[in-house]
Motif scaffolding. Structure first.
Motif, PDB file in Angstrom:
ATOM      1  N   ILE A   1      12.408  -8.763  -8.137  1.00  0.00           N
ATOM      2  CA  ILE A   1      11.682  -7.572  -8.594  1.00  0.00           C
ATOM      3  C   ILE A   1      11.062  -6.891  -7.383  1.00  0.00           C
ATOM      4  O   ILE A   1      10.483  -7.552  -6.513  1.00  0.00           O
TER       5      ILE A   1
ATOM      6  N   THR B   1      14.029  -3.109 -10.065  1.00  0.00           N
ATOM      7  CA  THR B   1      14.755  -4.330  -9.714  1.00  0.00           C
ATOM      8  C   THR B   1      16.212  -4.039  -9.358  1.00  0.00           C
ATOM      9  O   THR B   1      16.814  -3.112  -9.911  1.00  0.00           O
TER      10      THR B   1
ATOM     11  N   ILE C   1       9.933  -1.917 -14.774  1.00  0.00           N
ATOM     12  CA  ILE C   1      10.220  -2.932 -13.763  1.00  0.00           C
ATOM     13  C   ILE C   1      11.336  -2.408 -12.867  1.00  0.00           C
ATOM     14  O   ILE C   1      12.425  -2.050 -13.346  1.00  0.00           O
TER      15      ILE C   1
ATOM     16  N   TYR D   1       2.641  -7.664 -21.551  1.00  0.00           N
ATOM     17  CA  TYR D   1       3.878  -7.928 -20.817  1.00  0.00           C
ATOM     18  C   TYR D   1       3.715  -8.956 -19.698  1.00  0.00           C
ATOM     19  O   TYR D   1       4.712  -9.403 -19.122  1.00  0.00           O
ATOM     20  N   SER D   2       2.489  -9.324 -19.354  1.00  0.00           N
ATOM     21  CA  SER D   2       2.257 -10.084 -18.130  1.00  0.00           C
ATOM     22  C   SER D   2       2.965 -11.435 -18.114  1.00  0.00           C
ATOM     23  O   SER D   2       3.486 -11.856 -17.078  1.00  0.00           O
TER      24      SER D   2
ATOM     25  N   VAL E   1       6.545 -10.858 -17.125  1.00  0.00           N
ATOM     26  CA  VAL E   1       6.713 -10.496 -15.717  1.00  0.00           C
ATOM     27  C   VAL E   1       6.501 -11.709 -14.817  1.00  0.00           C
ATOM     28  O   VAL E   1       7.237 -11.908 -13.841  1.00  0.00           O
TER      29      VAL E   1
ATOM     30  N   HIS F   1       2.586  -0.301 -14.714  1.00  0.00           N
ATOM     31  CA  HIS F   1       1.908  -0.437 -16.001  1.00  0.00           C
ATOM     32  C   HIS F   1       1.580   0.971 -16.491  1.00  0.00           C
ATOM     33  O   HIS F   1       0.773   1.685 -15.889  1.00  0.00           O
TER      34      HIS F   1
ATOM     35  N   VAL G   1       6.446  -2.978 -10.137  1.00  0.00           N
ATOM     36  CA  VAL G   1       6.089  -2.962 -11.557  1.00  0.00           C
ATOM     37  C   VAL G   1       5.139  -1.800 -11.800  1.00  0.00           C
ATOM     38  O   VAL G   1       4.215  -1.557 -11.011  1.00  0.00           O
TER      39      VAL G   1
ATOM     40  N   HIS H   1       9.182 -12.846 -12.073  1.00  0.00           N
ATOM     41  CA  HIS H   1       8.815 -12.740 -10.659  1.00  0.00           C
ATOM     42  C   HIS H   1       8.346 -14.071 -10.083  1.00  0.00           C
ATOM     43  O   HIS H   1       8.449 -14.307  -8.876  1.00  0.00           O
TER      44      HIS H   1
ATOM     45  N   VAL I   1      16.590  -8.784 -16.105  1.00  0.00           N
ATOM     46  CA  VAL I   1      15.308  -8.357 -16.675  1.00  0.00           C
ATOM     47  C   VAL I   1      15.456  -8.108 -18.170  1.00  0.00           C
ATOM     48  O   VAL I   1      14.626  -8.549 -18.980  1.00  0.00           O
TER      49      VAL I   1
ATOM     50  N   MET J   1       5.796  -0.448 -19.837  1.00  0.00           N
ATOM     51  CA  MET J   1       5.898  -0.964 -18.469  1.00  0.00           C
ATOM     52  C   MET J   1       7.281  -0.656 -17.925  1.00  0.00           C
ATOM     53  O   MET J   1       8.265  -0.622 -18.672  1.00  0.00           O
TER      54      MET J   1
ATOM     55  N   ASP K   1      -2.007  -6.871 -17.649  1.00  0.00           N
ATOM     56  CA  ASP K   1      -0.818  -6.121 -17.225  1.00  0.00           C
ATOM     57  C   ASP K   1      -1.076  -5.321 -15.952  1.00  0.00           C
ATOM     58  O   ASP K   1      -0.135  -4.981 -15.231  1.00  0.00           O
TER      59      ASP K   1
END
Length: 382
Positions: free
Chosen positions: A267, A333, A331, A248-249, A252, A272, A270, A256, A339, A329, A103
């Protein structure tokens, strides 16, 4: 499980049995092999010239496009391993390990690809009594790698009986290295962020791997040395504290776009949210632009976190600097609805929490124990 009948040699009597360590290494290698499928048919597919746990594993990086960048990240799970030791439950700790390194990579707009880990432990003993713990660690290894969509390419086990101590005789520290790739034009610099961008928060239901020392200190002070056995809301308090981190990676990257794939959503940044909480981590991503963030709709922290905050008499502003307080996390955007919809597909709760503002400050409505519903404003430093 039976015991190894062999007589321990001098090295084993010193606390390091190389035969048991070799078996544990083979177990970890078989677990790593099970993660290779995560990258099959994609960039980062693992190439194995010959099958052996001491052999070479690699990926093909020939003919990469111009502007291809590679880097590494390092992290560990810190003192959260003591919670696994206390509960004698080790099959989720890999989620904390992978969340910390994977992440972090997507904060840069990168795609996590390869992981290696370093497991330092007290001793594996001179028989197979601790191999069931290794089996639990391996199980979590495979599941967490699948969740992060990475391959485990290497690892190391070291028995350090005079250096590693913990709650039980079998104690360990676990760290990892991550190799990530990114196209230069897809990296986040912080300057992409603009006034009016939405901030979408992704929910975290546990402590992740941050602020655990305060958790242990607080609960021990109020419930004694065996605080982890104290029942809280129908289960052991230690299980609440051990709750595995959300990874979460993969979400994402899908939004993205990965190193060799296109995304579905625009996006601009981000965050973390780990040590330092939203105050430090959001400040870091906002520093290049000099902008601020206003958050009106945050997730509430998990009940065990609120309980710990109450027992520690920790002010809300300090709690938001110590723990994630329910947000794993953020984001940033201009397409927040996409999202939120994408997060739902991955089983992650998301909420449009606020927006980017001109003022260089972090303004948020607290969901903490003492100032719930009140606004806290923190000026951000350049």
């Amino acid at each position: 499980m039976g015991t190894n009948p062999k007589q321990p040699n001098a090295y084993a009597q010193a606390g390091v049995d190389v035969d048991i360590e070799a078996e544990a290494s083979r177990m970890m290698f078989r677990a790593a092999q099970a993660t290779f499928v995560n990258r099959e048919g994609d960039f980062g597919e693992v190439i194995v010239p010959f099958e052996d746990f001491a052999g070479v594993r690699a990926i093909d990086v020939g003919n990469l496009p111009e502007g291809s960048l590679m880097s590494m990240g390092f992290d560990g799970v810190g003192t959260k391993v003591e919670l696994a030791e206390r509960m004698n439950k080790h099959d989720t700790i890999a989620f904390d390990l992978f969340a910390m390194v994977c992440d972090d990579a997507v904060v840069r707009g990168a795609e996590p690809v390869l992981v290696g880990s370093n497991l330092d432990l007290t001793t594996l003993g001179t028989d197979d009594r601790y191999l069931p713990i290794m089996e639990e660690l391996c199980k979590g290894y495979v599941e967490a790698a699948r969740e992060a969509n990475v391959a485990v390419i290497n690892g190391e086990i070291a028995q350090l009986p005079s250096r590693v101590k913990g709650y039980r005789e079998f104690a360990y520290n676990w760290g990892a290295a991550l190799v990530w790739f990114v196209r230069k034009e897809k990296m986040f610099t912080g300057m992409e962020i603009g006034v009016g961008d939405a901030v979408v928060m992704l929910r975290e239901k546990g402590f992740r791997s941050n602020g655990i020392s305060l958790v242990r200190k607080t609960f021990k002070k109020h419930y004694g040395d065996t605080w982890h056995e104290h029942e809280f809301e129908g289960k052991a308090l230690g299980l609440h504290a051990l709750h595995p981190s959300t990874i979460y990676s993969r979400l994402v990257v899908s939004l993205h776009g990965g190193f060799m794939s296109e995304g579905s959503t625009e996006i601009h940044g981000v965050v973390h949210i780990t040590g330092g909480g939203i105050i430090e981590k959001c400040a870091r991503v906002l520093r290049p632009s000099g902008l601020g963030m206003r958050l009106d709709t945050l997730f509430a922290p998990c009940s065990a976190m609120q309980h710990c905050q109450h027992l520690a008499d920790l002010p809300d502003a300090d709690a938001y600097k110590t723990w994630n307080m329910g947000q794993g996390m953020a984001i940033i955007t201009p397409q927040p609805e996409q999202v939120v919809a994408g997060a739902k597909e991955f089983g992650v709760e998301a909420v449009i929490a606020g927006e980017i503002i001109e003022e260089h400050e972090l303004s948020f409505v607290s969901q903490g124990e003492f100032q719930q519903g009140e606004r806290i404003v923190v000026p951000l430093k350049d």
